[in-house]
Design a protein around this motif. Structure first.
Motif, PDB file in Angstrom:
ATOM      1  N   GLY A 174       3.098   5.413  -6.279  1.00 44.43           N
ATOM      2  CA  GLY A 174       2.933   5.219  -7.716  1.00 44.43           C
ATOM      3  C   GLY A 174       3.787   4.115  -8.313  1.00 44.43           C
ATOM      4  O   GLY A 174       3.929   4.057  -9.521  1.00 44.43           O
ATOM      5  N   HIS A 175       4.360   3.250  -7.493  1.00 41.48           N
ATOM      6  CA  HIS A 175       5.225   2.202  -8.022  1.00 41.48           C
ATOM      7  C   HIS A 175       4.468   0.956  -8.462  1.00 41.48           C
ATOM      8  O   HIS A 175       4.893   0.274  -9.393  1.00 41.48           O
ATOM      9  CB  HIS A 175       6.278   1.806  -6.982  1.00 41.48           C
ATOM     10  N   VAL A 176       3.384   0.610  -7.779  1.00 46.72           N
ATOM     11  CA  VAL A 176       2.619  -0.597  -8.094  1.00 46.72           C
ATOM     12  C   VAL A 176       1.128  -0.288  -7.999  1.00 46.72           C
ATOM     13  O   VAL A 176       0.726   0.714  -7.422  1.00 46.72           O
ATOM     14  CB  VAL A 176       2.954  -1.771  -7.134  1.00 46.72           C
ATOM     15  N   HIS A 177       0.313  -1.154  -8.578  1.00 56.37           N
ATOM     16  CA  HIS A 177      -1.138  -1.116  -8.397  1.00 56.37           C
ATOM     17  C   HIS A 177      -1.487  -2.287  -7.500  1.00 56.37           C
ATOM     18  O   HIS A 177      -1.323  -3.444  -7.884  1.00 56.37           O
ATOM     19  CB  HIS A 177      -1.860  -1.247  -9.740  1.00 56.37           C
ATOM     20  N   TRP A 178      -1.977  -2.021  -6.295  1.00 55.65           N
ATOM     21  CA  TRP A 178      -2.214  -3.096  -5.339  1.00 55.65           C
ATOM     22  C   TRP A 178      -3.697  -3.265  -5.071  1.00 55.65           C
ATOM     23  O   TRP A 178      -4.342  -4.102  -5.673  1.00 55.65           O
ATOM     24  CB  TRP A 178      -1.431  -2.814  -4.050  1.00 55.65           C
ATOM     25  N   ARG A 179      -4.292  -2.489  -4.182  1.00 54.95           N
ATOM     26  CA  ARG A 179      -5.691  -2.678  -3.836  1.00 54.95           C
ATOM     27  C   ARG A 179      -6.547  -1.455  -4.079  1.00 54.95           C
ATOM     28  O   ARG A 179      -7.729  -1.568  -4.341  1.00 54.95           O
ATOM     29  CB  ARG A 179      -5.833  -3.012  -2.332  1.00 54.95           C
ATOM     30  N   ARG A 180      -5.983  -0.292  -3.970  1.00 53.02           N
ATOM     31  CA  ARG A 180      -6.799   0.916  -3.959  1.00 53.02           C
ATOM     32  C   ARG A 180      -6.997   1.545  -5.324  1.00 53.02           C
ATOM     33  O   ARG A 180      -7.801   2.443  -5.469  1.00 53.02           O
ATOM     34  CB  ARG A 180      -6.186   1.935  -3.005  1.00 53.02           C
ATOM     35  N   THR A 181      -6.278   1.105  -6.313  1.00 52.11           N
ATOM     36  CA  THR A 181      -6.457   1.660  -7.651  1.00 52.11           C
ATOM     37  C   THR A 181      -7.386   0.754  -8.443  1.00 52.11           C
ATOM     38  O   THR A 181      -7.403  -0.459  -8.265  1.00 52.11           O
ATOM     39  CB  THR A 181      -5.118   1.793  -8.390  1.00 52.11           C
ATOM     40  N   LEU A 196       0.825  -1.205   0.000  1.00 46.35           N
ATOM     41  CA  LEU A 196       0.000   0.000   0.000  1.00 46.35           C
ATOM     42  C   LEU A 196       0.862   1.259   0.000  1.00 46.35           C
ATOM     43  O   LEU A 196       0.539   2.254  -0.651  1.00 46.35           O
ATOM     44  CB  LEU A 196      -0.943   0.003   1.206  1.00 46.35           C
ATOM     45  N   TRP A 197       1.985   1.216   0.704  1.00 42.32           N
ATOM     46  CA  TRP A 197       2.906   2.356   0.718  1.00 42.32           C
ATOM     47  C   TRP A 197       3.506   2.554  -0.677  1.00 42.32           C
ATOM     48  O   TRP A 197       3.596   3.682  -1.160  1.00 42.32           O
ATOM     49  CB  TRP A 197       3.994   2.114   1.759  1.00 42.32           C
ATOM     50  N   LEU A 198       3.909   1.462  -1.323  1.00 44.53           N
ATOM     51  CA  LEU A 198       4.452   1.554  -2.676  1.00 44.53           C
ATOM     52  C   LEU A 198       3.399   2.044  -3.652  1.00 44.53           C
ATOM     53  O   LEU A 198       3.702   2.789  -4.592  1.00 44.53           O
ATOM     54  CB  LEU A 198       5.011   0.205  -3.117  1.00 44.53           C
ATOM     55  N   GLU A 199       2.148   1.623  -3.444  1.00 41.88           N
ATOM     56  CA  GLU A 199       1.073   2.083  -4.318  1.00 41.88           C
ATOM     57  C   GLU A 199       0.844   3.580  -4.146  1.00 41.88           C
ATOM     58  O   GLU A 199       0.598   4.293  -5.122  1.00 41.88           O
ATOM     59  CB  GLU A 199      -0.211   1.320  -4.005  1.00 41.88           C
ATOM     60  N   GLY A 200       0.938   4.068  -2.935  1.00 44.63           N
ATOM     61  CA  GLY A 200       0.771   5.494  -2.689  1.00 44.63           C
ATOM     62  C   GLY A 200       1.836   6.325  -3.377  1.00 44.63           C
ATOM     63  O   GLY A 200       1.611   7.482  -3.740  1.00 44.63           O
TER      64      GLY A 200
END
Length: 58
Positions: free
Chosen positions: A28-35, A22-26
């Motif tokens: 912009g590095h990965v798409h995890w759960r929130r996108t 989730l931190w990496l997604e925030g």
């Protein structure tokens, strides 16, 4: 008792991995759960044959 410790450790590792993703997604590095996922029906389609065929090189 060891099984309880093992399950608690596994849960802590999974929780930590989820928080890391989730931190990496925030950032912009990965798409995890929130996108949201892309709607593939709106994406341009490419034929497999055109992707694999050899193009003349210039």
């Amino acid at each position: 008792m060891e099984i309880v410790i093992a399950l608690a450790f596994a849960g802590a590792v999974l929780f930590g991995a989820d928080r890391l993703m989730l931190w990496l997604e925030g950032r912009g590095h990965v798409h995890w759960r929130r996108t949201d996922r892309k709607d593939l029906s709106k994406e341009p389609a490419a034929e497999l044959d055109s992707l694999l065929s050899e193009q003349p090189r210039r």
